[in-house]
Design a protein around this motif. Sequence first.
Motif, PDB file in Angstrom:
ATOM      1  N   GLN A  94       1.914 -58.257  -7.532  1.00 14.60           N
ATOM      2  CA  GLN A  94       1.307 -58.344  -8.854  1.00 14.60           C
ATOM      3  C   GLN A  94       2.042 -59.392  -9.677  1.00 14.60           C
ATOM      4  OE1 GLN A  94      -1.417 -56.631  -9.997  1.00 14.60           O
ATOM      5  NE2 GLN A  94      -1.592 -55.893  -7.901  1.00 14.60           N
ATOM      6  N   SER A 147       3.483 -60.747 -13.067  1.00 12.34           N
ATOM      7  CA  SER A 147       3.843 -60.223 -14.378  1.00 12.34           C
ATOM      8  C   SER A 147       3.998 -61.330 -15.414  1.00 12.34           C
ATOM      9  CB  SER A 147       5.108 -59.377 -14.317  1.00 12.34           C
ATOM     10  OG  SER A 147       6.217 -60.152 -13.952  1.00 12.34           O
ATOM     11  N   SER A 148       4.292 -62.560 -14.972  1.00 15.53           N
ATOM     12  CA  SER A 148       4.328 -63.671 -15.932  1.00 15.53           C
ATOM     13  C   SER A 148       4.189 -65.003 -15.206  1.00 15.53           C
ATOM     14  CB  SER A 148       5.620 -63.656 -16.760  1.00 15.53           C
ATOM     15  OG  SER A 148       6.709 -64.061 -15.986  1.00 15.53           O
ATOM     16  N   TYR A 152      -3.644 -51.705 -10.972  1.00 17.74           N
ATOM     17  CA  TYR A 152      -3.173 -52.853 -11.742  1.00 17.74           C
ATOM     18  C   TYR A 152      -4.318 -53.832 -12.001  1.00 17.74           C
ATOM     19  CZ  TYR A 152       1.599 -51.266 -11.094  1.00 17.74           C
ATOM     20  OH  TYR A 152       2.747 -50.537 -11.115  1.00 17.74           O
ATOM     21  N   ASP A 153      -5.194 -54.035 -11.022  1.00 15.90           N
ATOM     22  CA  ASP A 153      -6.351 -54.907 -11.223  1.00 15.90           C
ATOM     23  C   ASP A 153      -7.300 -54.322 -12.261  1.00 15.90           C
ATOM     24  OD1 ASP A 153      -5.423 -56.746  -9.380  1.00 15.90           O
ATOM     25  OD2 ASP A 153      -6.604 -55.928  -7.719  1.00 15.90           O
ATOM     26  N   ALA A 164      -6.507 -52.309 -14.761  1.00 14.13           N
ATOM     27  CA  ALA A 164      -5.878 -52.470 -16.082  1.00 14.13           C
ATOM     28  C   ALA A 164      -5.988 -53.910 -16.571  1.00 14.13           C
ATOM     29  CB  ALA A 164      -4.424 -52.035 -16.021  1.00 14.13           C
ATOM     30  N   ASP A 165      -5.778 -54.889 -15.681  1.00 11.19           N
ATOM     31  CA  ASP A 165      -5.919 -56.289 -16.075  1.00 11.19           C
ATOM     32  C   ASP A 165      -7.336 -56.576 -16.552  1.00 11.19           C
ATOM     33  OD1 ASP A 165      -3.292 -56.793 -15.460  1.00 11.19           O
ATOM     34  OD2 ASP A 165      -3.720 -57.886 -13.605  1.00 11.19           O
ATOM     35  N   ASP A 166      -8.337 -56.132 -15.802  1.00 11.81           N
ATOM     36  CA  ASP A 166      -9.729 -56.378 -16.173  1.00 11.81           C
ATOM     37  C   ASP A 166     -10.101 -55.702 -17.488  1.00 11.81           C
ATOM     38  OD1 ASP A 166     -10.047 -57.883 -13.899  1.00 11.81           O
ATOM     39  OD2 ASP A 166     -11.104 -56.329 -12.769  1.00 11.81           O
ATOM     40  N   LEU A 188      -9.348 -62.828 -21.668  1.00  9.83           N
ATOM     41  CA  LEU A 188      -9.298 -64.170 -21.103  1.00  9.83           C
ATOM     42  C   LEU A 188      -9.086 -65.137 -22.258  1.00  9.83           C
ATOM     43  CD1 LEU A 188      -9.616 -66.109 -18.728  1.00  9.83           C
ATOM     44  CD2 LEU A 188     -12.058 -66.129 -19.173  1.00  9.83           C
ATOM     45  N   LEU A 228      -6.723 -57.081 -20.585  1.00 14.60           N
ATOM     46  CA  LEU A 228      -6.196 -58.425 -20.800  1.00 14.60           C
ATOM     47  C   LEU A 228      -7.340 -59.376 -21.121  1.00 14.60           C
ATOM     48  CD1 LEU A 228      -3.531 -58.734 -17.978  1.00 14.60           C
ATOM     49  CD2 LEU A 228      -3.187 -58.230 -20.382  1.00 14.60           C
ATOM     50  N   ARG A 273     -10.234 -49.247  -6.213  1.00 12.27           N
ATOM     51  CA  ARG A 273      -9.568 -50.488  -6.634  1.00 12.27           C
ATOM     52  C   ARG A 273      -8.109 -50.257  -6.973  1.00 12.27           C
ATOM     53  NH1 ARG A 273     -12.267 -53.567 -11.224  1.00 12.27           N
ATOM     54  NH2 ARG A 273     -10.588 -54.989 -10.752  1.00 12.27           N
ATOM     55  N   ASP A 274      -7.342 -51.311  -6.890  1.00  5.39           N
ATOM     56  CA  ASP A 274      -5.936 -51.285  -7.277  1.00  5.39           C
ATOM     57  C   ASP A 274      -5.852 -51.008  -8.778  1.00  5.39           C
ATOM     58  OD1 ASP A 274      -3.250 -51.733  -7.681  1.00  5.39           O
ATOM     59  OD2 ASP A 274      -3.346 -53.891  -7.324  1.00  5.39           O
TER      60      ASP A 274
END
Length: 139
Positions: A74, A76-77, A35-36, A38-40, A45, A43, A32-33
Amino acid sequence: MRALPAGPPTPAPGAQMAGPQRMEYALHVGERDPYDVADDAFLPLVAVRPRGASTATAAHGPIAGRALAVSGAQVSSLTRTAGGRLELRVFNPTGTVTIVDLDGRCGWLVDLRGRAQEPFEGTFPLRAGGIQTVVLDPG
């Protein structure tokens, strides 16, 4: 001892000590990427009710919109401008040029001060390691 001190004579015990630290980590094995992942992992919900939703719903019907799909970069905001338009900032973490696809949306590529640079419709190229801010047209 120095004749002239290097700074103010205010005592600061432990000023260069690390102090308490809190660390979190995630372990992932696979393709997996990152960044994905790290988001999962980090971050949360967050679900919120928009300000004035109860009065807006009663006066103008249900709040409507459509999902924003972004591929090729990706995110970022994502914020809403003072004028109510969506402002999206994306970046390309790869070493090659990519095509950012906003699923048929159109708007303007803007500089970091929010000044319009050029329009786009649906897609735009993003250089390797590049960052781009876009303002999306309503709809």
